[in-house]
Design a protein around this motif. Structure first.
Motif, PDB file in Angstrom:
ATOM      1  N   TYR A 191       0.985  -1.149   0.095  1.00 16.85           N
ATOM      2  CA  TYR A 191       0.204  -0.024   0.238  1.00 16.85           C
ATOM      3  C   TYR A 191       0.647   1.438   0.115  1.00 16.85           C
ATOM      4  O   TYR A 191       0.560   2.200  -0.872  1.00 16.85           O
ATOM      5  CB  TYR A 191      -1.051   0.163   1.261  1.00 16.85           C
ATOM      6  N   ASN A 192       1.817   1.354   0.858  1.00 14.96           N
ATOM      7  CA  ASN A 192       2.865   2.264   1.137  1.00 14.96           C
ATOM      8  C   ASN A 192       3.628   2.666  -0.141  1.00 14.96           C
ATOM      9  O   ASN A 192       3.721   3.517  -0.601  1.00 14.96           O
ATOM     10  CB  ASN A 192       3.500   2.572   2.217  1.00 14.96           C
ATOM     11  N   GLU A 193       4.090   1.605  -0.654  1.00 18.40           N
ATOM     12  CA  GLU A 193       4.647   1.811  -2.060  1.00 18.40           C
ATOM     13  C   GLU A 193       3.851   2.300  -3.260  1.00 18.40           C
ATOM     14  O   GLU A 193       4.435   3.175  -3.858  1.00 18.40           O
ATOM     15  CB  GLU A 193       5.231   0.112  -2.453  1.00 18.40           C
ATOM     16  N   ILE A 194       2.958   1.845  -3.197  1.00 17.04           N
ATOM     17  CA  ILE A 194       1.931   2.269  -4.424  1.00 17.04           C
ATOM     18  C   ILE A 194       1.665   4.144  -4.086  1.00 17.04           C
ATOM     19  O   ILE A 194       1.397   4.857  -4.922  1.00 17.04           O
ATOM     20  CB  ILE A 194       0.506   1.682  -4.589  1.00 17.04           C
ATOM     21  N   ALA A 195       1.209   4.163  -2.638  1.00 18.38           N
ATOM     22  CA  ALA A 195       1.196   5.551  -2.170  1.00 18.38           C
ATOM     23  C   ALA A 195       2.102   6.468  -2.539  1.00 18.38           C
ATOM     24  O   ALA A 195       2.099   7.792  -2.304  1.00 18.38           O
ATOM     25  CB  ALA A 195       0.329   5.399  -0.779  1.00 18.38           C
ATOM     26  N   GLY A 196       3.428   5.876  -2.426  1.00 15.42           N
ATOM     27  CA  GLY A 196       4.442   6.771  -2.325  1.00 15.42           C
ATOM     28  C   GLY A 196       4.822   7.301  -1.167  1.00 15.42           C
ATOM     29  O   GLY A 196       5.635   8.509  -0.991  1.00 15.42           O
ATOM     30  N   SER A 197       4.326   6.986  -0.075  1.00 11.88           N
ATOM     31  CA  SER A 197       4.380   7.343   1.230  1.00 11.88           C
ATOM     32  C   SER A 197       3.846   6.398   2.362  1.00 11.88           C
ATOM     33  O   SER A 197       3.086   5.690   2.214  1.00 11.88           O
ATOM     34  CB  SER A 197       3.615   8.682   1.220  1.00 11.88           C
ATOM     35  N   ASN A 198       4.514   6.513   3.578  1.00  9.68           N
ATOM     36  CA  ASN A 198       3.995   5.538   4.740  1.00  9.68           C
ATOM     37  C   ASN A 198       2.758   5.980   5.496  1.00  9.68           C
ATOM     38  O   ASN A 198       2.678   6.595   6.447  1.00  9.68           O
ATOM     39  CB  ASN A 198       5.168   5.531   5.629  1.00  9.68           C
ATOM     40  N   LEU A 199       1.613   5.687   4.598  1.00 12.77           N
ATOM     41  CA  LEU A 199       0.432   6.065   5.307  1.00 12.77           C
ATOM     42  C   LEU A 199      -0.209   5.244   6.141  1.00 12.77           C
ATOM     43  O   LEU A 199      -1.223   5.497   6.887  1.00 12.77           O
ATOM     44  CB  LEU A 199      -0.589   6.279   3.822  1.00 12.77           C
ATOM     45  N   VAL A 200       0.026   3.833   6.133  1.00  5.08           N
ATOM     46  CA  VAL A 200      -0.384   2.776   6.839  1.00  5.08           C
ATOM     47  C   VAL A 200       0.687   1.965   7.581  1.00  5.08           C
ATOM     48  O   VAL A 200       1.655   1.947   7.022  1.00  5.08           O
ATOM     49  CB  VAL A 200      -1.477   1.648   6.061  1.00  5.08           C
ATOM     50  N   ASN A 201       0.409   1.223   8.645  1.00  2.00           N
ATOM     51  CA  ASN A 201       1.436   0.346   9.185  1.00  2.00           C
ATOM     52  C   ASN A 201       0.923  -0.750   9.708  1.00  2.00           C
ATOM     53  O   ASN A 201       1.454  -1.511  10.614  1.00  2.00           O
ATOM     54  CB  ASN A 201       2.034   1.252  10.318  1.00  2.00           C
ATOM     55  N   SER A 202      -0.148  -1.338   9.251  1.00  2.00           N
ATOM     56  CA  SER A 202      -0.801  -2.621   9.406  1.00  2.00           C
ATOM     57  C   SER A 202      -1.755  -2.938   8.297  1.00  2.00           C
ATOM     58  O   SER A 202      -2.384  -2.148   7.541  1.00  2.00           O
ATOM     59  CB  SER A 202      -1.285  -2.815  10.703  1.00  2.00           C
ATOM     60  N   ALA A 203      -1.748  -4.248   8.117  1.00  2.00           N
ATOM     61  CA  ALA A 203      -2.884  -4.746   6.931  1.00  2.00           C
ATOM     62  C   ALA A 203      -4.095  -4.524   7.430  1.00  2.00           C
ATOM     63  O   ALA A 203      -5.133  -4.185   6.463  1.00  2.00           O
ATOM     64  CB  ALA A 203      -2.520  -6.062   6.869  1.00  2.00           C
ATOM     65  N   LYS A 204      -4.511  -4.298   8.686  1.00  2.00           N
ATOM     66  CA  LYS A 204      -5.772  -4.006   9.185  1.00  2.00           C
ATOM     67  C   LYS A 204      -6.239  -2.804   8.676  1.00  2.00           C
ATOM     68  O   LYS A 204      -7.274  -2.325   8.392  1.00  2.00           O
ATOM     69  CB  LYS A 204      -5.697  -3.942  10.671  1.00  2.00           C
ATOM     70  N   ASP A 205      -5.166  -1.818   8.667  1.00  2.00           N
ATOM     71  CA  ASP A 205      -5.528  -0.165   7.998  1.00  2.00           C
ATOM     72  C   ASP A 205      -5.803  -0.273   6.702  1.00  2.00           C
ATOM     73  O   ASP A 205      -6.783   0.242   6.322  1.00  2.00           O
ATOM     74  CB  ASP A 205      -4.402   0.478   8.280  1.00  2.00           C
ATOM     75  N   VAL A 206      -5.395  -1.335   5.966  1.00  2.00           N
ATOM     76  CA  VAL A 206      -5.495  -1.423   4.468  1.00  2.00           C
ATOM     77  C   VAL A 206      -6.889  -1.837   4.301  1.00  2.00           C
ATOM     78  O   VAL A 206      -7.636  -1.583   3.576  1.00  2.00           O
ATOM     79  CB  VAL A 206      -4.367  -2.528   3.836  1.00  2.00           C
ATOM     80  N   PHE A 207      -7.369  -2.705   5.119  1.00  2.00           N
ATOM     81  CA  PHE A 207      -8.496  -3.361   4.881  1.00  2.00           C
ATOM     82  C   PHE A 207      -9.915  -2.378   5.349  1.00  2.00           C
ATOM     83  O   PHE A 207     -10.748  -2.355   4.917  1.00  2.00           O
ATOM     84  CB  PHE A 207      -8.840  -4.930   5.668  1.00  2.00           C
ATOM     85  N   LYS A 208      -9.377  -1.511   6.628  1.00  2.00           N
ATOM     86  CA  LYS A 208     -10.168  -0.671   6.794  1.00  2.00           C
ATOM     87  C   LYS A 208     -10.627   0.579   5.795  1.00  2.00           C
ATOM     88  O   LYS A 208     -11.556   0.812   5.334  1.00  2.00           O
ATOM     89  CB  LYS A 208      -9.739   0.140   7.915  1.00  2.00           C
TER      90      LYS A 208
END
Ligand code: ZN
Length: 295
Positions: A191-208
């Motif tokens: 997720y952070n790779e595509i976003a180009g920035s460290n926006l999330v720090n868990s898979a749970k965040d991505v699913f939210k």
């Protein structure tokens, strides 16, 4: 009724339970591993859990730990950076001496599949494959009712089979390992790779975010499911199990991607999530010590 302790040592959490020979969970304890603080700290956390659960009527301790484990000696042969400094530690020696009780140490996923076979989704099955999707990716196999440990205690190291040759660098030294595509860590890093920035720090965040129709998370989950279905398809051709069990923290979000996964697998396959949720390893480690290692 016999009472034993089952322990699950993972990169994120240490779980422990007092389990009866009838399968009852009598007492439970959970703590964060804080694995980044290293071996002595992880041991301190483990002792904390055991001190809380241990009593004079406990007849043994079963430990499921991440990493490659020599079941006979109780030594951690190899652990990735998910448990820094864990390689080389002899847990069986340390725990059996400290608590003066018989101790068994097994790979965490091997313990988990034993737990699922005892009381979970794989009850009454004889040919089972389990994949855990957590900090890392693990695997375990029971064939004809018998746990397959392998001649170097590294059977079903699914996380470090290569899914995409030349792909992402893995902490095991190879490129393109399964773990770099379908672990919880891989999901949020992608997720952070595509976003180009460290926006999330868990898979749970991505699913939210996925539930909020976030575009990047849709892409990440799509890639995750495609990689997972490719892995499952390979496994099915290799082992032909009666059932594949998926466990680990990532499966907590299964409602979001389960139907999609089934549609991607494109074959008639019995696939289920772990029935004991995050306790498969605790129950399995307990079962192993109850059975004196014979499974
Ligand atoms: Zn790897």
């Amino acid at each position: 009724m016999k009472k034993v302790i089952g322990i699950d040592i993972g990169g994120t959490k240490i779980l422990g339970g007092v389990i009866g020979s009838n399968g009852d969970l009598i007492k439970f304890k959970e703590t964060s591993t804080d694995a980044n603080l290293g071996r002595d700290h992880i041991l301190k956390k483990l002792f904390g859990v055991l001190d809380d659960l241990f009593d004079t009527d406990i007849e043994g301790i079963g430990i499921g730990s991440a990493g490659r484990i020599n079941f006979n000696t109780g030594e951690v042969i190899y652990a990735t950076d998910n448990l820094p400094g864990w390689t080389g530690i002899n847990l069986k020696e340390i725990i059996s001496q400290k608590y003066r009780t018989k101790t068994i140490v097994e790979n965490d996923v091997n313990a988990a599949i034993v737990g699922e076979n005892w009381l979970g989704s794989a009850k009454s099955f004889k040919d089972i494959l389990m994949i855990t999707l957590g900090t890392g990716v693990g695997g375990a196999i029971i064939l004809d009712g018998k746990l397959i440990r392998g001649s170097h205690f590294s059977s079903a190291e699914i996380g470090h089979t290569i899914l995409y040759p030349g792909g992402k660098r893995c902490n095991c030294g190879q490129n393109g390992c399964v773990e770099q595509y379908i672990s919880g860590t891989a999901i949020y890093k992608r997720y952070n790779e595509i976003a180009g920035s460290n926006l999330v720090n868990s898979a749970k965040d991505v699913f939210k975010l996925y539930m909020k129709n976030d575009k990047i998370s849709k892409l990440v989950v799509d890639e995750f499911v495609k990689s997972l279905s490719l892995l499952i398809f390979n496994i099915r051709n290799f082992i032909d199990p009666e059932i594949i069990i998926l466990g680990g923290g990532v499966t907590n979000s299964k409602d979001l991607w389960w139907e999609y996964l089934k549609s991607q697998i494109k074959c008639d396959l019995n696939i289920s999530v772990a029935g004991l949720n995050n306790f498969s390893t605790v129950y399995g480690a307990a079962k192993l010590i109850l059975n004196e290692g014979v499974v």
